[in-house]
Design an enzyme around this catalytic site. Sequence first.
Site, PDB file in Angstrom:
ATOM      1  N   TYR A  21      69.146 -71.148   4.178  1.00 14.89           N
ATOM      2  CA  TYR A  21      67.856 -71.833   4.192  1.00 14.89           C
ATOM      3  C   TYR A  21      67.996 -73.327   3.949  1.00 14.89           C
ATOM      4  CZ  TYR A  21      65.938 -67.126   3.922  1.00 14.89           C
ATOM      5  OH  TYR A  21      65.637 -65.808   4.180  1.00 14.89           O
TER       6      TYR A  21
ATOM      7  N   LYS B 175      78.328 -59.685   0.684  1.00 17.35           N
ATOM      8  CA  LYS B 175      79.001 -59.185   1.887  1.00 17.35           C
ATOM      9  C   LYS B 175      80.433 -59.726   1.872  1.00 17.35           C
ATOM     10  CE  LYS B 175      78.790 -56.805   5.761  1.00 17.35           C
ATOM     11  NZ  LYS B 175      78.808 -55.325   5.715  1.00 17.35           N
TER      12      LYS B 175
ATOM     13  N   ASP C  81      74.529 -54.208   3.222  1.00 13.85           N
ATOM     14  CA  ASP C  81      74.084 -53.142   4.107  1.00 13.85           C
ATOM     15  C   ASP C  81      73.971 -51.818   3.351  1.00 13.85           C
ATOM     16  OD1 ASP C  81      76.834 -53.347   3.809  1.00 13.85           O
ATOM     17  OD2 ASP C  81      77.309 -52.895   5.895  1.00 13.85           O
TER      18      ASP C  81
ATOM     19  N   ASP D 138      65.873 -62.210   0.147  1.00 14.72           N
ATOM     20  CA  ASP D 138      64.636 -62.246   0.932  1.00 14.72           C
ATOM     21  C   ASP D 138      64.410 -60.893   1.605  1.00 14.72           C
ATOM     22  OD1 ASP D 138      62.419 -63.035   2.351  1.00 14.72           O
ATOM     23  OD2 ASP D 138      63.415 -64.624   3.465  1.00 14.72           O
TER      24      ASP D 138
ATOM     25  N   ASP E 210      61.658 -57.573   0.246  1.00  9.08           N
ATOM     26  CA  ASP E 210      60.610 -57.049   1.122  1.00  9.08           C
ATOM     27  C   ASP E 210      60.791 -55.557   1.345  1.00  9.08           C
ATOM     28  OD1 ASP E 210      59.491 -59.506   1.277  1.00  9.08           O
ATOM     29  OD2 ASP E 210      59.849 -59.835   3.408  1.00  9.08           O
TER      30      ASP E 210
END
Length: 348
Positions: free
Chosen positions: A136, A186, A218, A242, A246
């Site tokens: 970001y 990751k 994942d 993020d 959600d």
Amino acid sequence: MLVAVLAGDGIGPEIMVEARRVLDVLAIPDLTFEEAPVGGAAYKAAGHPLPPATLDLAKRADAILFGAVGDPDCDALERHLRPEQAILGLRKELTLFSNLRPAKVFGELADASTLRKDVAEAIDILIVRELNGDVYFGEKGMRTTTAGLREGYDIMSYDEAEVHRIAHSGFQAAQARRSKLCSVDKANVLETSQLWRDVVIEVSKEYPDVELSHMYVDNAAMQLVKNPGQFDVIVTGNLFGDILSDLASMCVGSIGLLASASLDANNKGLYEPIHGSAPDIAGQGKANPLAMILSVAMMLRFSLGLSAEADRIEAAVAKALSSGARSGDIGGSLSTRAMGDAVLAALA
């Protein structure tokens, strides 16, 4: 104590009204409010999503209540003028690096989750998301390859100081809960994540009372829907946080239920629901205000030191739900105002 009220776009003003009604009922001495435009509303009024006057108010305030930003009318603007740049700008200018996103199922709403009821009832998670780094805030742009193809790029990066401070936030949050911290990365693919994991392990030596585990993002996404009860606190980077937060919101029944706090090193914070501006239902009285109201509770607890008042709000939300109050996103038909009325009645 000054609270900056930045309602923003879409359903932001509607849900902010309900948050202010709750604060009015509490009648907290010496608590004052000042409003300013932000996001698309600010662009239309002042030519920028985060005007200097709005940023100045945010810097002067003891805490910030933030509604939502996002306006389809602004989609064609240059990226730096789009509404979403307001929240990124506030995070950067105020060094709001630690995002706390609790996800806990209200017992009365276990059936609203897309998960099996017995699985959903076990959810009580705090996601600690880093906010000032990652893709970001990294270098980004569009370029042309040697083959003449358009190519977009976004650089993901963290330095060890950035990981160090968010790791401390994660461990301290775990100490205040059930002393279990899962760091999500990751590291099998990304060098950024390898540094993340290395630094988190280094910081863990200062918290021998906290059980540390690691999980690839994942797998973490899969485990959130398979066995969410295994998690206590999750600490992760900006992009992964993020997405996972959600996902967690739907595990508890609705994105309209989850509040968040974005804190600096001194617990000054910006408080907002994690949902967006929902322009498709703006102005129709359909928005669920509970996430905004619960954001008020987080503000009172973390930035203003008013835990008793925060407890009252959270208890009132639970009581309203137990009485059967439901907005459309959680299987009912109450309007935004009526849901606010239900919380106010429980407060009274």
